[in-house]
Design a protein around this motif. Structure first.
Motif, PDB file in Angstrom:
ATOM      1  N   SER A  99      -2.155  -3.007  -9.612  1.00 20.93           N
ATOM      2  CA  SER A  99      -2.748  -4.317  -9.321  1.00 20.93           C
ATOM      3  C   SER A  99      -4.126  -4.242  -8.667  1.00 20.93           C
ATOM      4  CB  SER A  99      -1.798  -5.118  -8.420  1.00 20.93           C
ATOM      5  OG  SER A  99      -0.506  -5.179  -8.977  1.00 20.93           O
ATOM      6  N   TYR A 100      -4.296  -3.326  -7.730  1.00 19.71           N
ATOM      7  CA  TYR A 100      -5.526  -3.304  -6.928  1.00 19.71           C
ATOM      8  C   TYR A 100      -6.406  -2.102  -7.285  1.00 19.71           C
ATOM      9  CZ  TYR A 100      -3.571  -6.950  -3.916  1.00 19.71           C
ATOM     10  OH  TYR A 100      -3.046  -8.129  -3.427  1.00 19.71           O
TER      11      TYR A 100
ATOM     12  N   SER B  42      -7.054  -6.594 -13.019  1.00 21.95           N
ATOM     13  CA  SER B  42      -6.940  -5.145 -13.190  1.00 21.95           C
ATOM     14  C   SER B  42      -6.997  -4.751 -14.665  1.00 21.95           C
ATOM     15  CB  SER B  42      -5.630  -4.652 -12.568  1.00 21.95           C
ATOM     16  OG  SER B  42      -5.460  -3.270 -12.790  1.00 21.95           O
TER      17      SER B  42
ATOM     18  N   HIS C 217       0.843  -0.636  -6.403  1.00 25.40           N
ATOM     19  CA  HIS C 217       0.011  -1.839  -6.346  1.00 25.40           C
ATOM     20  C   HIS C 217      -1.317  -1.564  -5.637  1.00 25.40           C
ATOM     21  CE1 HIS C 217       2.780  -4.771  -8.037  1.00 25.40           C
ATOM     22  NE2 HIS C 217       3.749  -4.325  -7.251  1.00 25.40           N
ATOM     23  N   GLY C 218      -1.256  -1.130  -4.389  1.00 23.57           N
ATOM     24  CA  GLY C 218      -2.466  -0.949  -3.589  1.00 23.57           C
ATOM     25  C   GLY C 218      -3.322   0.205  -4.076  1.00 23.57           C
TER      26      GLY C 218
ATOM     27  N   GLU D 272      -0.384 -12.904  -3.730  1.00 22.14           N
ATOM     28  CA  GLU D 272      -1.550 -12.017  -3.711  1.00 22.14           C
ATOM     29  C   GLU D 272      -1.655 -11.170  -4.976  1.00 22.14           C
ATOM     30  OE1 GLU D 272      -1.454  -9.549  -0.286  1.00 22.14           O
ATOM     31  OE2 GLU D 272      -1.243 -11.205   1.143  1.00 22.14           O
ATOM     32  N   VAL D 273      -0.513 -10.664  -5.437  1.00 23.49           N
ATOM     33  CA  VAL D 273      -0.518  -9.621  -6.461  1.00 23.49           C
ATOM     34  C   VAL D 273      -0.735 -10.167  -7.868  1.00 23.49           C
ATOM     35  CG1 VAL D 273       0.956  -7.919  -7.612  1.00 23.49           C
ATOM     36  CG2 VAL D 273       0.807  -7.968  -5.114  1.00 23.49           C
TER      37      VAL D 273
ATOM     38  N   ARG E  22      -4.307 -10.429  -9.027  1.00 22.50           N
ATOM     39  CA  ARG E  22      -4.945  -9.115  -9.098  1.00 22.50           C
ATOM     40  C   ARG E  22      -4.557  -8.365 -10.375  1.00 22.50           C
ATOM     41  NH1 ARG E  22      -9.076  -7.651  -5.707  1.00 22.50           N
ATOM     42  NH2 ARG E  22      -8.597  -5.655  -6.687  1.00 22.50           N
TER      43      ARG E  22
ATOM     44  N   ASP F 181      -9.436   0.168  -8.007  1.00 22.62           N
ATOM     45  CA  ASP F 181     -10.842   0.100  -7.613  1.00 22.62           C
ATOM     46  C   ASP F 181     -11.639   1.096  -8.453  1.00 22.62           C
ATOM     47  OD1 ASP F 181     -10.226   2.595  -6.543  1.00 22.62           O
ATOM     48  OD2 ASP F 181     -10.373   1.948  -4.438  1.00 22.62           O
TER      49      ASP F 181
ATOM     50  N   GLU G 110       0.823  -1.203   0.000  1.00 19.53           N
ATOM     51  CA  GLU G 110       0.000   0.000   0.000  1.00 19.53           C
ATOM     52  C   GLU G 110       0.866   1.266   0.000  1.00 19.53           C
ATOM     53  OE1 GLU G 110      -2.451   1.656  -0.547  1.00 19.53           O
ATOM     54  OE2 GLU G 110      -4.086   0.247  -0.763  1.00 19.53           O
TER      55      GLU G 110
END
Length: 435
Positions: free
Chosen positions: A279-280, A334, A259-260, A326-327, A330, A282, A232
């Motif tokens: 990656s994340y 994305s 990423h975050g 995790e990444v 994602r 929103d 993050e």
């Protein structure tokens, strides 16, 4: 009528030079490429057949003519059985390194000279893979700027390099030294690490002074930093704004490793020109991308690579492996979201995480994310050129552009896997590969 003495002087000069001053000398055609099929317009996917590309002695394209023509004294390059298209552009590589099991040891063993020599090898591999322009985003200043200079001077083969040099990073952040004893960290600390808005402005200005074409920042934590600090936001909002203001004031773009979602959104609000990885993302990220017209450089290949490494257990440390699992997934989602929302995308792989020379594997992931092969090629040509401010230089086969030209068997507008098997490469008018 000219005075007799002046006219005589002109005549004498014409005899000495072997030309007439009344006529302009046409640029010399050094080579003619006969293209069986040609991607005439990457923006629309228009393909033409039986074309001749005239390449000047200065390494630029002089013209494209219908049919198979020749010019006196020019070398004819026969690509009549192949599909010819502009050289590809990778907007995120690390030429001077490649991730492997000795990564931590090499950080304390290798010098900038070692990195430059490894970079020369990787530059040759990269250009032979059809990537005639790259953005190198994070390397020793001494190594990457020397490599860029050597290629520009035609001393070694390689792609055109847009280089950031050392990434601007928070003290202790993703781009700084991590995972070593404190006295080792003091030696390895990034020269562009900063804390506080004023220090970050200074770091940007010093990178530009050192020779940076573009400013790379680490807005969030990263998978490959050897610390369990997440992915993050790491720069504060004030620091991000100061970085962007300082870079833009000196005519440089800012691209943010992020990423975050919180870090992505903070960087976009601060005015960065592009996001690496993303990656994340929103809903707010996608809205900000559309509002700011920033570019997304998805680097899906890097995500897939670190997932594979995490599963193999041979390369990544425990802290890295946990983030990698995790990444990677994602990243693939994305790019689907970005495509659906009309986000501007530029091709990038983060090669150096993955092996150099397999950059074209990224095309397969773009197609899996819903892009057509033609759209994926556009992302790696005219769109990437616009992202890197190279419109008019790279990304097209047209008069005035650099002669960055590749050829493959088959039809990449139908099957992007053909781009994994390069047959001919010309970079800046010089043949780099001809199988």
């Amino acid at each position: 009528m000219l005075p007799r003495t002046f006219a005589g002087a002109l005549a004498a000069l014409a005899l000495l030079t072997g030309s007439s001053l009344a006529q302009e000398t046409e640029p010399r055609v050094a080579s003619v490429i006969h293209a069986g099929r040609l991607l005439a317009d990457p923006a629309t996917g228009r393909v033409t057949t039986e074309q001749s590309i005239l390449v000047g002695a200065d390494g630029r394209i002089l013209g494209v003519e219908a049919g198979y023509v020749t010019r006196e004294g020019a070398t004819v390059i026969d690509q009549r059985s192949r599909f010819v298209l502009p050289g590809l552009i990778d907007s995120h590589v690390h030429l001077t390194s490649e991730l492997g099991p000795n990564q931590l040891l090499e950080e304390v063993q290798l010098t900038a000279a070692d990195a430059a020599l490894r970079g020369a090898e990787n530059a040759r591999i990269t250009v032979r893979a059809g990537f005639t322009t790259v953005a190198d985003l994070g390397a020793s200043n001494d190594a990457i700027f020397a490599l860029r200079r050597a290629i520009n001077e035609n001393r070694i083969p390689g792609p055109r390099i847009i280089a950031s040099g050392s990434a601007v990073t928070p003290d202790g952040g993703h781009g700084d030294a991590n995972g070593f004893a404190p006295d080792v960290i003091d030696v390895l600390r990034s020269p562009s690490a900063c804390s506080g808005a004023d220090a970050c402005r200074r770091a940007v200005r010093r990178q530009i002074q050192a020779g940076a074409d573009i400013i790379k920042i680490t807005a969030t934590g990263g998978v490959l930093s050897n610390t369990a600090a997440g992915v993050e936001q790491q720069f504060s909002d004030d620091e991000l704004r100061a970085i962007v203001e300082a870079a833009h004031a000196m005519g440089r773009q800012v691209t943010a490793h992020a990423h975050g979602a919180g870090g992505i959104n903070a960087a976009l609000r601060a005015g960065v020109d592009s996001i690496e990885h993303g990656s994340y993302t929103d809903a707010e990220s996608l809205r900000l991308f559309r509002r700011t017209r920033a570019w997304l450089v998805p680097t899906i290949l890097a995500g897939v690579t670190v997932e594979e490494m995490a599963d193999s257990g041979t390369v990544l440390t425990p802290a890295q492996a946990a983030k990698a699992r995790e990444v990677g997934t994602r990243m693939r989602q994305s790019i689907v979201n970005a495509r659906r929302q009309g986000v501007r995308v530029a091709f990038g792989t983060d090669s150096g995480v993955s092996r150099h020379g397999i950059n074209a594997r990224e095309f397969q992931f773009l197609v899996e994310g819903g892009y057509t092969p033609t759209q994926a090629i556009r992302i790696a040509t005219v769109d990437a050129a616009e992202h890197l401010r190279l419109t008019g230089v790279a990304g097209r086969i047209a008069p005035g552009y650099s002669a960055d030209i590749i050829a493959v068997d088959g039809d990449p507008t139908q099957d992007v896997e053909t781009l994994m098997h390069m047959r001919f490469v010309m970079a800046r008018g010089t043949t780099q590969r001809d199988d």
